[in-house]
Scaffold this motif. Structure first.
Motif, PDB file in Angstrom:
ATOM      1  N   ALA A 105      -5.768   0.646  10.898  1.00 34.10           N
ATOM      2  CA  ALA A 105      -6.316   1.192   9.649  1.00 34.10           C
ATOM      3  C   ALA A 105      -7.816   1.416   9.769  1.00 34.10           C
ATOM      4  O   ALA A 105      -8.345   2.423   9.283  1.00 34.10           O
ATOM      5  CB  ALA A 105      -6.008   0.258   8.488  1.00 34.10           C
ATOM      6  N   GLU A 132       3.566   0.416   2.969  1.00 35.20           N
ATOM      7  CA  GLU A 132       3.610  -0.774   3.811  1.00 35.20           C
ATOM      8  C   GLU A 132       3.337  -1.990   2.953  1.00 35.20           C
ATOM      9  O   GLU A 132       2.441  -1.954   2.110  1.00 35.20           O
ATOM     10  CB  GLU A 132       2.536  -0.720   4.901  1.00 35.20           C
ATOM     11  N   ALA A 165       0.858  -1.180   0.000  1.00 32.15           N
ATOM     12  CA  ALA A 165       0.000   0.000   0.000  1.00 32.15           C
ATOM     13  C   ALA A 165       0.893   1.227   0.000  1.00 32.15           C
ATOM     14  O   ALA A 165       1.773   1.353   0.849  1.00 32.15           O
ATOM     15  CB  ALA A 165      -0.895   0.002   1.239  1.00 32.15           C
ATOM     16  N   ILE A 191       0.747  -4.543   7.635  1.00 34.62           N
ATOM     17  CA  ILE A 191      -0.340  -3.588   7.883  1.00 34.62           C
ATOM     18  C   ILE A 191      -1.142  -4.005   9.103  1.00 34.62           C
ATOM     19  O   ILE A 191      -1.588  -5.151   9.210  1.00 34.62           O
ATOM     20  CB  ILE A 191      -1.253  -3.464   6.641  1.00 34.62           C
ATOM     21  N   ARG A 238      -5.082   0.748   2.664  1.00 37.81           N
ATOM     22  CA  ARG A 238      -4.358  -0.154   3.566  1.00 37.81           C
ATOM     23  C   ARG A 238      -5.191  -1.391   3.902  1.00 37.81           C
ATOM     24  O   ARG A 238      -4.675  -2.507   3.914  1.00 37.81           O
ATOM     25  CB  ARG A 238      -3.955   0.588   4.842  1.00 37.81           C
TER      26      ARG A 238
END
Length: 135
Positions: A94, A84, A63, A89, A127
């Motif tokens: 997120a 990332e 991402a 992640i 993400r």
């Protein structure tokens, strides 16, 4: 199939460094696919996923939140404000960022910077989608 070295770098340091057979990224003018030996070019990137095809045919995802891709025949560099790989992640984080951004966008107050909130929303969704493989 030929491979090319790919580096994804942020101001915090390197995020990805490996050999791949193909890179697929979203530029401001559309999606591009780059193979080893591609002619040199530089293009601005949008918030989105970078798909990295390995020699065994599998894909890795990263991402990114914009930046630039620099293509040379033997090396591809992606310079991004933040990036990332899918495995690193934190989905809970997120989702919290997504919730905060949605809350800001729903406010009808003058002190809310809607453009900034929209960008935060796009980054959080990106993400989450990359980590879940929904690309």
């Amino acid at each position: 199939m030929k491979t090319v070295t790919v580096n994804i770098v942020t101001p915090d340091g390197p995020v990805y460094d490996s050999e791949v057979t193909m890179v697929i990224a979203k530029t401001t003018s559309g999606e591009i696919g780059v193979l080893a030996g591609h002619i040199p070019m530089v293009a601005p990137l949008t918030i989105g996923a970078v798909k990295l095809k390995k020699a065994d045919g599998t894909f890795e995802l990263a991402a990114i939140s914009g930046g630039f891709i620099e293509v040379r025949p033997e090396k591809i560099s992606i310079l991004a404000p933040s990036a990332e790989v899918a495995s690193s992640i934190d989905v809970a984080r997120a989702k919290e960022a997504l919730s905060r951004a949605e809350g800001r966008l729903q406010k009808k107050q003058d002190d809310v910077d809607f453009q900034r909130a929209e960008l935060a929303l796009k980054r959080a969704l990106n993400r989450i989608n990359v980590q879940e493989g929904n690309i």
